[in-house]
Design a protein around this motif. Sequence first.
Motif, PDB file in Angstrom:
ATOM      1  N   GLY A   1       1.575  -0.981  -2.559  1.00 19.39           N
ATOM      2  CA  GLY A   1       0.259  -1.490  -2.179  1.00 19.39           C
ATOM      3  C   GLY A   1      -0.125  -1.103  -0.765  1.00 19.39           C
ATOM      4  O   GLY A   1      -0.062   0.063  -0.372  1.00 19.39           O
ATOM      5  N   GLY A   2      -0.488  -2.093   0.039  1.00 18.42           N
ATOM      6  CA  GLY A   2      -0.911  -1.836   1.408  1.00 18.42           C
ATOM      7  C   GLY A   2       0.187  -1.313   2.301  1.00 18.42           C
ATOM      8  O   GLY A   2      -0.084  -0.787   3.390  1.00 18.42           O
ATOM      9  N   PHE A   3       1.438  -1.436   1.866  1.00 19.33           N
ATOM     10  CA  PHE A   3       2.564  -0.944   2.662  1.00 19.33           C
ATOM     11  C   PHE A   3       2.949   0.481   2.273  1.00 19.33           C
ATOM     12  O   PHE A   3       4.025   0.965   2.632  1.00 19.33           O
ATOM     13  CB  PHE A   3       3.771  -1.874   2.495  1.00 19.33           C
ATOM     14  CG  PHE A   3       3.566  -3.242   3.087  1.00 19.33           C
ATOM     15  CD1 PHE A   3       3.846  -3.489   4.418  1.00 19.33           C
ATOM     16  CD2 PHE A   3       3.064  -4.278   2.320  1.00 19.33           C
ATOM     17  CE1 PHE A   3       3.651  -4.741   4.980  1.00 19.33           C
ATOM     18  CE2 PHE A   3       2.871  -5.539   2.855  1.00 19.33           C
ATOM     19  CZ  PHE A   3       3.154  -5.769   4.195  1.00 19.33           C
TER      20      PHE A   3
ATOM     21  N   PRO B   1       0.919 -10.462   4.717  1.00 25.73           N
ATOM     22  CA  PRO B   1      -0.189  -9.876   5.486  1.00 25.73           C
ATOM     23  C   PRO B   1       0.232  -8.566   6.132  1.00 25.73           C
ATOM     24  O   PRO B   1       1.384  -8.395   6.540  1.00 25.73           O
ATOM     25  CB  PRO B   1      -0.479 -10.951   6.550  1.00 25.73           C
ATOM     26  CG  PRO B   1       0.808 -11.697   6.697  1.00 25.73           C
ATOM     27  CD  PRO B   1       1.464 -11.687   5.345  1.00 25.73           C
ATOM     28  N   LEU B   2      -0.696  -7.616   6.205  1.00 21.61           N
ATOM     29  CA  LEU B   2      -0.395  -6.318   6.807  1.00 21.61           C
ATOM     30  C   LEU B   2      -0.352  -6.431   8.328  1.00 21.61           C
ATOM     31  O   LEU B   2      -1.255  -7.005   8.937  1.00 21.61           O
ATOM     32  CB  LEU B   2      -1.444  -5.285   6.416  1.00 21.61           C
ATOM     33  CG  LEU B   2      -1.459  -4.807   4.961  1.00 21.61           C
ATOM     34  CD1 LEU B   2      -2.631  -3.854   4.751  1.00 21.61           C
ATOM     35  CD2 LEU B   2      -0.157  -4.119   4.616  1.00 21.61           C
TER      36      LEU B   2
ATOM     37  N   PRO C   1      -0.956  -5.169  12.151  1.00 18.40           N
ATOM     38  CA  PRO C   1      -2.086  -4.383  12.667  1.00 18.40           C
ATOM     39  C   PRO C   1      -1.844  -2.871  12.610  1.00 18.40           C
ATOM     40  O   PRO C   1      -2.754  -2.109  12.284  1.00 18.40           O
ATOM     41  CB  PRO C   1      -2.211  -4.876  14.112  1.00 18.40           C
ATOM     42  CG  PRO C   1      -1.643  -6.257  14.095  1.00 18.40           C
ATOM     43  CD  PRO C   1      -0.541  -6.223  13.093  1.00 18.40           C
ATOM     44  N   ALA C   2      -0.597  -2.431  12.907  1.00 18.85           N
ATOM     45  CA  ALA C   2      -0.321  -0.993  12.906  1.00 18.85           C
ATOM     46  C   ALA C   2      -0.508  -0.406  11.514  1.00 18.85           C
ATOM     47  O   ALA C   2      -1.049   0.691  11.364  1.00 18.85           O
ATOM     48  CB  ALA C   2       1.099  -0.729  13.400  1.00 18.85           C
ATOM     49  N   LEU C   3      -0.100  -1.136  10.495  1.00 18.81           N
ATOM     50  CA  LEU C   3      -0.249  -0.645   9.132  1.00 18.81           C
ATOM     51  C   LEU C   3      -1.698  -0.699   8.683  1.00 18.81           C
ATOM     52  O   LEU C   3      -2.177   0.185   7.980  1.00 18.81           O
ATOM     53  CB  LEU C   3       0.621  -1.458   8.177  1.00 18.81           C
ATOM     54  CG  LEU C   3       2.069  -1.019   8.024  1.00 18.81           C
ATOM     55  CD1 LEU C   3       2.787  -1.889   7.016  1.00 18.81           C
ATOM     56  CD2 LEU C   3       2.141   0.428   7.586  1.00 18.81           C
ATOM     57  N   ALA C   4      -2.397  -1.752   9.073  1.00 19.01           N
ATOM     58  CA  ALA C   4      -3.804  -1.852   8.708  1.00 19.01           C
ATOM     59  C   ALA C   4      -4.589  -0.685   9.305  1.00 19.01           C
ATOM     60  O   ALA C   4      -5.448  -0.090   8.649  1.00 19.01           O
ATOM     61  CB  ALA C   4      -4.371  -3.188   9.185  1.00 19.01           C
ATOM     62  N   HIS C   5      -4.274  -0.325  10.560  1.00 19.17           N
ATOM     63  CA  HIS C   5      -4.936   0.817  11.205  1.00 19.17           C
ATOM     64  C   HIS C   5      -4.581   2.108  10.494  1.00 19.17           C
ATOM     65  O   HIS C   5      -5.415   2.983  10.274  1.00 19.17           O
ATOM     66  CB  HIS C   5      -4.527   0.888  12.677  1.00 19.17           C
ATOM     67  CG  HIS C   5      -5.022   2.113  13.376  1.00 19.17           C
ATOM     68  ND1 HIS C   5      -6.342   2.275  13.749  1.00 19.17           N
ATOM     69  CD2 HIS C   5      -4.371   3.251  13.765  1.00 19.17           C
ATOM     70  CE1 HIS C   5      -6.487   3.458  14.333  1.00 19.17           C
ATOM     71  NE2 HIS C   5      -5.302   4.061  14.358  1.00 19.17           N
TER      72      HIS C   5
ATOM     73  N   LEU D   1      11.890  -4.193   2.487  1.00 15.36           N
ATOM     74  CA  LEU D   1      11.378  -4.442   1.138  1.00 15.36           C
ATOM     75  C   LEU D   1      10.913  -3.143   0.479  1.00 15.36           C
ATOM     76  O   LEU D   1      11.192  -2.895  -0.702  1.00 15.36           O
ATOM     77  CB  LEU D   1      10.228  -5.440   1.202  1.00 15.36           C
ATOM     78  CG  LEU D   1      10.596  -6.925   1.299  1.00 15.36           C
ATOM     79  CD1 LEU D   1       9.425  -7.721   1.850  1.00 15.36           C
ATOM     80  CD2 LEU D   1      11.017  -7.468  -0.055  1.00 15.36           C
ATOM     81  N   VAL D   2      10.212  -2.312   1.242  1.00 11.85           N
ATOM     82  CA  VAL D   2       9.723  -1.040   0.699  1.00 11.85           C
ATOM     83  C   VAL D   2      10.894  -0.130   0.360  1.00 11.85           C
ATOM     84  O   VAL D   2      10.888   0.551  -0.682  1.00 11.85           O
ATOM     85  CB  VAL D   2       8.767  -0.370   1.705  1.00 11.85           C
ATOM     86  CG1 VAL D   2       8.440   1.052   1.276  1.00 11.85           C
ATOM     87  CG2 VAL D   2       7.485  -1.191   1.845  1.00 11.85           C
TER      88      VAL D   2
END
Length: 433
Positions: free
Chosen positions: A336-338, A225-226, A228-232, A305-306
């Motif tokens: 992806g999302g990261f 799951p992303l 919150p800081a990354l989702a924003h 991981l990234v």
Amino acid sequence: MAERLVTFADKSGDAASASTASYQLLALPPALLKQLSSSSPDDSLAPLEIRGDPSDSAVLVTATQTYSIRGVQNSNSLCICASGNGKGKGRRKWFVGGDGGSDGTMEVEEDDADGGPARKKPRTNAIEIEAVLHETLEVVPTVARVDKLDGLLQGAEFTGDSAEDDKVQVSHPTFNSLRSHIPASDAEIRDALSRKRVITLDGCLRPLPPSFLAQILPSVLSSLPLPPALAHSNGAMRKTDKGKAKDVKPVVEGAVWTDAEEQDLLDSLDAVDCGNEEVARQVLGWFGSETEGGRKRWKLDAAKLVKELGVVLLAEGGFGQQQIDPFVAKWKDSAGGFAPLCKLSLLAGIHLHRPPPISTIQYLPPSSLSPDPAARFAELFSLKPRWLESEMGLFIDDLTGGDKKKRDALVLKFVRKVREKETVWWTPRNLWT
């Protein structure tokens, strides 16, 4: 003053009577001496061991530290002596204080055959020199040399479950079969195996090649799951693409922790041909740890991981130069999302970046460079004629183990500092022989 008859032991005489003992002085640093003094005879592991193949320089290792062995010539000579009395020539004896000898020393004989106490008799005035030492061996802490690991593990790669089913069963190296060939301590070897992404499967060491890691790492990231800081940050990026926002702030650098259920992570790895749970848990252990609680969950560092994903994508391209824009685009797409974490600063110390107008990136891990300091600096200056200290320092720290004094000594020997306005450049120093 009492007189003494001094003779040298006859090494060419009767083998039964001539002394075959050999001697060498070994000077230990205080830390190692303290460790030896505090170890008990019941310790399961030997406190010291000499390692290295015949082609290597021998090193002395403890459980966690490697020491180089070097000979130091002494200006004075040290004589190893034994008493000589014409009987039992070459037999070494030791002496204690007493009243029987003219110089206050006594010779201690072995117990009588009847079991009586040791007899004392005056020492004869003869000394036999068994050996003359002119050299002392010193041990000093050194950086572990684990560059041979790649060659020793070649052919043992794990490339997925399906490849294992089709592969003919062969024997692979184990830790015990490997450790005696590497001039490093056990702890340093294990640390190097982890950095090189080597797993243990059925007791054997199996490296994971970059092509396989490039498949499993995006799958793990997709199951996390992303935060919150990354989702924003992702939302702000989408707005920027539409022209509704500008100057998006970068995400905070450092660890980015997120957690997920273990079964979800195992399923994501199984989907990319890594269904062996023993392998999967070791892979997850490189980037986090299990959390306490009822259901099994893992807390993982997404930034780590990234970074690993960027490293394996660089390694897949070999050691040549790659165009930087296509590389970064592929990296972000795999993350992806990261994707907001995909910054070149994550890859500091393992790549060489050439800015515009060239705009390329080159895979350059320190392990690919020579362990010899002179050759290392020559390689680096052949890649770039001048460096900033902050850049080159990342590629020489492994030579000194983080010791600032050793690093300064290497810089003084191989680097010339040139100041241009407010910038200090490192350039090669011409060494004339």
